[in-house]
Design a protein around this motif. Structure first.
Motif, PDB file in Angstrom:
ATOM      1  N   LEU A  27     -48.486  60.093  12.283  1.00  0.00           N
ATOM      2  CA  LEU A  27     -47.095  59.971  12.692  1.00  0.00           C
ATOM      3  C   LEU A  27     -46.897  58.582  13.290  1.00  0.00           C
ATOM      4  CD1 LEU A  27     -46.947  63.425  14.465  1.00  0.00           C
ATOM      5  CD2 LEU A  27     -46.087  62.891  12.206  1.00  0.00           C
ATOM      6  N   VAL A  28     -45.927  57.846  12.773  1.00  0.00           N
ATOM      7  CA  VAL A  28     -45.664  56.495  13.268  1.00  0.00           C
ATOM      8  C   VAL A  28     -44.166  56.320  13.500  1.00  0.00           C
ATOM      9  CG1 VAL A  28     -47.654  55.516  12.061  1.00  0.00           C
ATOM     10  CG2 VAL A  28     -45.419  55.437  10.977  1.00  0.00           C
ATOM     11  N   THR A  29     -43.825  55.357  14.336  1.00  0.00           N
ATOM     12  CA  THR A  29     -42.426  55.031  14.564  1.00  0.00           C
ATOM     13  C   THR A  29     -41.923  54.169  13.402  1.00  0.00           C
ATOM     14  OG1 THR A  29     -42.986  53.013  15.765  1.00  0.00           O
ATOM     15  CG2 THR A  29     -42.764  55.043  17.069  1.00  0.00           C
ATOM     16  N   PRO A  30     -40.611  54.062  13.233  1.00  0.00           N
ATOM     17  CA  PRO A  30     -40.089  53.174  12.179  1.00  0.00           C
ATOM     18  C   PRO A  30     -40.586  51.736  12.325  1.00  0.00           C
ATOM     19  CG  PRO A  30     -38.340  54.619  12.944  1.00  0.00           C
ATOM     20  CD  PRO A  30     -39.522  54.828  13.861  1.00  0.00           C
ATOM     21  N   ILE A  50     -42.365  60.242   5.316  1.00  0.00           N
ATOM     22  CA  ILE A  50     -41.320  61.131   5.817  1.00  0.00           C
ATOM     23  C   ILE A  50     -40.496  60.323   6.813  1.00  0.00           C
ATOM     24  CG2 ILE A  50     -40.794  63.260   7.052  1.00  0.00           C
ATOM     25  CD1 ILE A  50     -43.621  64.247   6.191  1.00  0.00           C
ATOM     26  N   LEU A  51     -39.225  60.144   6.507  1.00  0.00           N
ATOM     27  CA  LEU A  51     -38.324  59.448   7.421  1.00  0.00           C
ATOM     28  C   LEU A  51     -37.481  60.498   8.133  1.00  0.00           C
ATOM     29  CD1 LEU A  51     -37.131  56.474   5.190  1.00  0.00           C
ATOM     30  CD2 LEU A  51     -38.877  56.453   6.976  1.00  0.00           C
ATOM     31  N   ASP A  52     -37.651  60.583   9.427  1.00  0.00           N
ATOM     32  CA  ASP A  52     -36.940  61.565  10.240  1.00  0.00           C
ATOM     33  C   ASP A  52     -35.802  60.875  10.989  1.00  0.00           C
ATOM     34  OD1 ASP A  52     -36.334  63.981  11.394  1.00  0.00           O
ATOM     35  OD2 ASP A  52     -37.945  63.899  12.881  1.00  0.00           O
ATOM     36  N   GLU A  53     -34.815  61.642  11.394  1.00  0.00           N
ATOM     37  CA  GLU A  53     -33.671  61.148  12.170  1.00  0.00           C
ATOM     38  C   GLU A  53     -32.886  60.064  11.426  1.00  0.00           C
ATOM     39  OE1 GLU A  53     -32.845  62.673  14.934  1.00  0.00           O
ATOM     40  OE2 GLU A  53     -34.675  63.831  15.185  1.00  0.00           O
ATOM     41  N   VAL A  54     -32.803  60.188  10.105  1.00  0.00           N
ATOM     42  CA  VAL A  54     -32.088  59.196   9.292  1.00  0.00           C
ATOM     43  C   VAL A  54     -30.606  59.163   9.649  1.00  0.00           C
ATOM     44  CG1 VAL A  54     -31.454  58.589   6.923  1.00  0.00           C
ATOM     45  CG2 VAL A  54     -33.766  59.321   7.444  1.00  0.00           C
ATOM     46  N   HIS A  55     -30.067  60.264  10.103  1.00  0.00           N
ATOM     47  CA  HIS A  55     -28.642  60.321  10.449  1.00  0.00           C
ATOM     48  C   HIS A  55     -28.274  59.418  11.626  1.00  0.00           C
ATOM     49  CE1 HIS A  55     -30.525  63.196  13.167  1.00  0.00           C
ATOM     50  NE2 HIS A  55     -29.513  62.961  13.980  1.00  0.00           N
ATOM     51  N   GLU A  56     -29.266  58.965  12.384  1.00  0.00           N
ATOM     52  CA  GLU A  56     -28.987  58.109  13.537  1.00  0.00           C
ATOM     53  C   GLU A  56     -28.618  56.682  13.140  1.00  0.00           C
ATOM     54  OE1 GLU A  56     -32.020  58.365  16.493  1.00  0.00           O
ATOM     55  OE2 GLU A  56     -31.733  60.512  16.743  1.00  0.00           O
ATOM     56  N   GLU A  57     -28.890  56.302  11.917  1.00  0.00           N
ATOM     57  CA  GLU A  57     -28.472  55.023  11.336  1.00  0.00           C
ATOM     58  C   GLU A  57     -28.854  53.799  12.158  1.00  0.00           C
ATOM     59  OE1 GLU A  57     -24.337  55.132  10.291  1.00  0.00           O
ATOM     60  OE2 GLU A  57     -24.536  57.025   9.246  1.00  0.00           O
ATOM     61  N   ASP A  58     -30.123  53.676  12.529  1.00  0.00           N
ATOM     62  CA  ASP A  58     -30.552  52.447  13.192  1.00  0.00           C
ATOM     63  C   ASP A  58     -31.026  51.442  12.140  1.00  0.00           C
ATOM     64  OD1 ASP A  58     -33.787  52.217  13.442  1.00  0.00           O
ATOM     65  OD2 ASP A  58     -33.144  54.318  13.363  1.00  0.00           O
ATOM     66  N   ASP A  60     -33.790  49.669  11.681  1.00  0.00           N
ATOM     67  CA  ASP A  60     -35.129  49.851  11.121  1.00  0.00           C
ATOM     68  C   ASP A  60     -35.142  50.928  10.044  1.00  0.00           C
ATOM     69  OD1 ASP A  60     -36.102  47.907  12.819  1.00  0.00           O
ATOM     70  OD2 ASP A  60     -37.059  49.323  14.207  1.00  0.00           O
ATOM     71  N   THR A  61     -34.504  52.042  10.324  1.00  0.00           N
ATOM     72  CA  THR A  61     -34.480  53.151   9.367  1.00  0.00           C
ATOM     73  C   THR A  61     -33.698  52.776   8.109  1.00  0.00           C
ATOM     74  OG1 THR A  61     -34.670  54.730  11.173  1.00  0.00           O
ATOM     75  CG2 THR A  61     -33.933  55.599   9.056  1.00  0.00           C
ATOM     76  N   ARG A  80     -44.328  59.772  -2.526  1.00  0.00           N
ATOM     77  CA  ARG A  80     -43.270  60.748  -2.310  1.00  0.00           C
ATOM     78  C   ARG A  80     -42.508  60.367  -1.046  1.00  0.00           C
ATOM     79  NH1 ARG A  80     -43.571  62.383  -7.129  1.00  0.00           N
ATOM     80  NH2 ARG A  80     -45.105  63.927  -7.667  1.00  0.00           N
ATOM     81  N   LEU A  81     -41.196  60.475  -1.100  1.00  0.00           N
ATOM     82  CA  LEU A  81     -40.349  60.162   0.050  1.00  0.00           C
ATOM     83  C   LEU A  81     -39.586  61.405   0.460  1.00  0.00           C
ATOM     84  CD1 LEU A  81     -39.042  58.109   1.993  1.00  0.00           C
ATOM     85  CD2 LEU A  81     -37.351  57.659   0.203  1.00  0.00           C
ATOM     86  N   ILE A  82     -39.684  61.747   1.727  1.00  0.00           N
ATOM     87  CA  ILE A  82     -38.986  62.886   2.288  1.00  0.00           C
ATOM     88  C   ILE A  82     -38.047  62.340   3.360  1.00  0.00           C
ATOM     89  CG2 ILE A  82     -39.190  65.075   3.526  1.00  0.00           C
ATOM     90  CD1 ILE A  82     -42.135  65.080   2.308  1.00  0.00           C
ATOM     91  N   VAL A  83     -36.762  62.603   3.217  1.00  0.00           N
ATOM     92  CA  VAL A  83     -35.752  62.107   4.150  1.00  0.00           C
ATOM     93  C   VAL A  83     -35.164  63.298   4.898  1.00  0.00           C
ATOM     94  CG1 VAL A  83     -33.586  60.835   4.367  1.00  0.00           C
ATOM     95  CG2 VAL A  83     -35.257  60.163   2.626  1.00  0.00           C
ATOM     96  N   MET A  84     -35.197  63.222   6.223  1.00  0.00           N
ATOM     97  CA  MET A  84     -34.704  64.332   7.041  1.00  0.00           C
ATOM     98  C   MET A  84     -33.595  63.852   7.961  1.00  0.00           C
ATOM     99  SD  MET A  84     -38.413  66.135   7.715  1.00  0.00           S
ATOM    100  CE  MET A  84     -38.130  66.359   9.377  1.00  0.00           C
TER     101      MET A  84
END
Length: 84
Positions: A27-30, A50-58, A60-61, A80-84
């Protein structure tokens, strides 16, 4: 599972890392993922992102989304890319 942190699941944040060579999930930060992308543009050590918290629109993400989209084209099935 009664094992030490970092053995099969590890983490890496800005100035702290707990990852062993046999870790299967890290697990790593953006920001850390961006640094890994800078040193290895193909992210060849990774099979899944796995990119988490994509809705926060920062920023880096947002950059990671674009970079991963390009990587998906280059690596054709090996990433594989998983967007959450």
């Amino acid at each position: 599972r009664g094992e030490a942190t970092g053995r099969s699941v590890g983490y890496q944040v800005r100035f702290e890392s707990c990852v062993s060579a046999e870790a299967e999930l890290v697990l790593v930060t953006p920001g850390v993922l961006l640094r890994k992308l800078a040193s290895d543009p193909e992210l060849s050590a990774f099979s899944h992102v796995i990119l988490d918290e994509v809705h926060e629109e920062d920023v880096d993400t947002e950059f990671l989304l674009v970079a991963c989209r390009e990587l998906l084209k280059k690596r054709r099935g090996s990433l594989r890319l998983i967007v959450m």
